[in-house]
Scaffold this active site. Structure first.
Site, PDB file in Angstrom:
ATOM      1  N   LYS A   1       0.897  -1.306  -0.108  1.00 54.59           N
ATOM      2  CA  LYS A   1      -0.081   0.080  -0.059  1.00 54.59           C
ATOM      3  C   LYS A   1       0.764   1.312  -0.056  1.00 54.59           C
ATOM      4  O   LYS A   1       0.505   2.199  -0.735  1.00 54.59           O
ATOM      5  CB  LYS A   1      -0.870   0.087   1.229  1.00 54.59           C
ATOM      6  CG  LYS A   1      -2.013  -1.110   1.301  1.00 54.59           C
ATOM      7  CD  LYS A   1      -2.855  -1.160   2.418  1.00 54.59           C
ATOM      8  CE  LYS A   1      -3.647  -2.480   2.288  1.00 54.59           C
ATOM      9  NZ  LYS A   1      -4.334  -2.803   3.710  1.00 54.59           N
TER      10      LYS A   1
ATOM     11  N   ASP B   1     -11.048   2.695   4.620  1.00 47.92           N
ATOM     12  CA  ASP B   1     -11.043   1.257   4.472  1.00 47.92           C
ATOM     13  C   ASP B   1     -12.801   1.016   4.569  1.00 47.92           C
ATOM     14  O   ASP B   1     -13.228  -0.211   4.333  1.00 47.92           O
ATOM     15  CB  ASP B   1     -10.577   0.584   6.026  1.00 47.92           C
ATOM     16  CG  ASP B   1      -9.536  -0.549   5.206  1.00 47.92           C
ATOM     17  OD1 ASP B   1      -9.459  -0.838   4.308  1.00 47.92           O
ATOM     18  OD2 ASP B   1      -8.887  -0.984   6.259  1.00 47.92           O
TER      19      ASP B   1
ATOM     20  N   GLN C   1      -4.670  -1.558  10.185  1.00 45.47           N
ATOM     21  CA  GLN C   1      -4.577  -3.006   9.310  1.00 45.47           C
ATOM     22  C   GLN C   1      -5.152  -3.934   9.925  1.00 45.47           C
ATOM     23  O   GLN C   1      -4.691  -4.107  11.397  1.00 45.47           O
ATOM     24  CB  GLN C   1      -3.081  -3.299   8.896  1.00 45.47           C
ATOM     25  CG  GLN C   1      -2.921  -4.474   8.139  1.00 45.47           C
ATOM     26  CD  GLN C   1      -3.614  -4.538   6.734  1.00 45.47           C
ATOM     27  OE1 GLN C   1      -3.627  -3.453   6.045  1.00 45.47           O
ATOM     28  NE2 GLN C   1      -4.164  -5.428   6.362  1.00 45.47           N
TER      29      GLN C   1
END
Ligand code: NAD
Length: 277
Positions: free
Chosen positions: A47, A113, A90
């Site tokens: 990412k 997200d 994450q």
């Protein structure tokens, strides 16, 4: 036909880079890692690499103490930092951290997200909000190859919050008729055989073999499984590609599209936050 997520991503990222060059600032994505899980570390690095390549600012915060109060404080600081536009914690989190409390702490306007309940509700009600990156990337890939969705029977195998359930909403919004299968589905094959579009997100290597797929179907393989040092999907690609009309490979399918969709969400966050100031 191979639905080439890598090539599609490269094209979309080149477009993103041009857009970023035209801005008077740079979108800034901050990723927080709470474990040293090798898969998570690999994803986070990928990412960051993609973000930097298109001109974003990228920061990785390693918060490995397992102290939830500290993590929430860090998120709060990032929420209030006008130089930060996207915040991603994450998953999976380190043991002992409460995923709901952590997701709830992220400012929904920076929740690239799409896991904050406000964004989940927005998707449910078809309102503007952040759609999780993997489902957004899948729809963009299907659109790139002009795969018709309206009126089609889409079968989703897997009901996770990250992939399966958001796909239900996105495909329903696009007028597909949607069936969701999961680990307790009786006679999975009977369902998958009736799919025009088959989306598989289970984490079960090669769960879907050629006899599960209707000739002419489109197959999207979300799975990423490391087996004997090789990355393989939830679909037996070599056999299924002979039956399917279109199929995503693993790697070079949904994975790169996920990263690109995350960057697109971050650019959206930047533009929305900027327009409010
Ligand atoms: P998860 O582990 O949260 O859930 C798995 C789902 O599969 C569950 O709903 C379960 O009911 C279903 N399932 C398990 N075994 C089954 C079976 N035998 N038959 C039918 N259904 C079954 O899943 P997730 O987080 O959505 O991840 C799924 C896979 O996708 C994993 O391999 C993960 O690594 C991968 N993934 C890839 C990307 C990407 O960018 N390509 C993104 C997210 C997840």
């Amino acid at each position: 036909m191979i639905l080439d997520g890598k090539a599609t991503s490269m094209t979309r990222q080149a477009d993103l880079k041009k857009t970023v060059e035209s801005l008077d600032g740079a979108p800034h994505l901050v990723v927080i890692l709470t474990t040293d899980n090798p898969a998570s570390t690999t994803y986070v690095k990928a990412k960051e690499k993609a973000a930097k390549k298109i001109g974003f600012k990228s920061t990785i915060i390693h918060d490995m103490t397992g102290d939830e109060a500290d993590l929430l404080k860090t998120i709060h600081t990032l929420n209030n930092d006008s130089d930060v536009h996207g915040i991603l914690v994450q998953l999976p989190l380190a043991e002992g951290l409460d995923v709901k409390r952590v997701m709830d702490a992220i400012d929904p306007k920076k929740d690239v997200d799409g896991f904050h309940p406000i964004n989940v509700a927005a998707l449910f009600q078809n309102r503007p909000g952040f759609v999780p990156a993997t489902p957004r990337g899948i729809i963009e890939l299907l659109d790139t190859y002009d795969i018709p969705l309206s009126g089609k029977h889409a079968v989703i195998v897997g009901r996770s919050q990250i992939v399966g359930l958001p796909m239900v909403h996105l495909l329903t919004q696009r007028h597909a008729t949607v069936t969701v299968c999961h680990s307790r589905t009786v006679d999975l094959k009977a369902h998958t055989l009736s799919a025009d579009i088959l989306v598989v997100a289970t984490g079960r290597p090669h769960l879907i073999t050629a006899d599960y797929v209707r000739p002419g179907a489109t197959v999207v393989d979300v799975g990423i499984n490391r087996v004997e040092g090789k990355l393989i999907g939830d679909v037996d690609f070599e056999a299924v590609k002979e039956v399917a009309q279109a199929i995503t490979p693993v790697p070079r399918g949904v994975g790169p599209m996920t990263i690109t969709a995350l960057l697109e969400n971050t650019l959206d966050a930047y533009q929305q936050l900027r327009s409010q100031t």
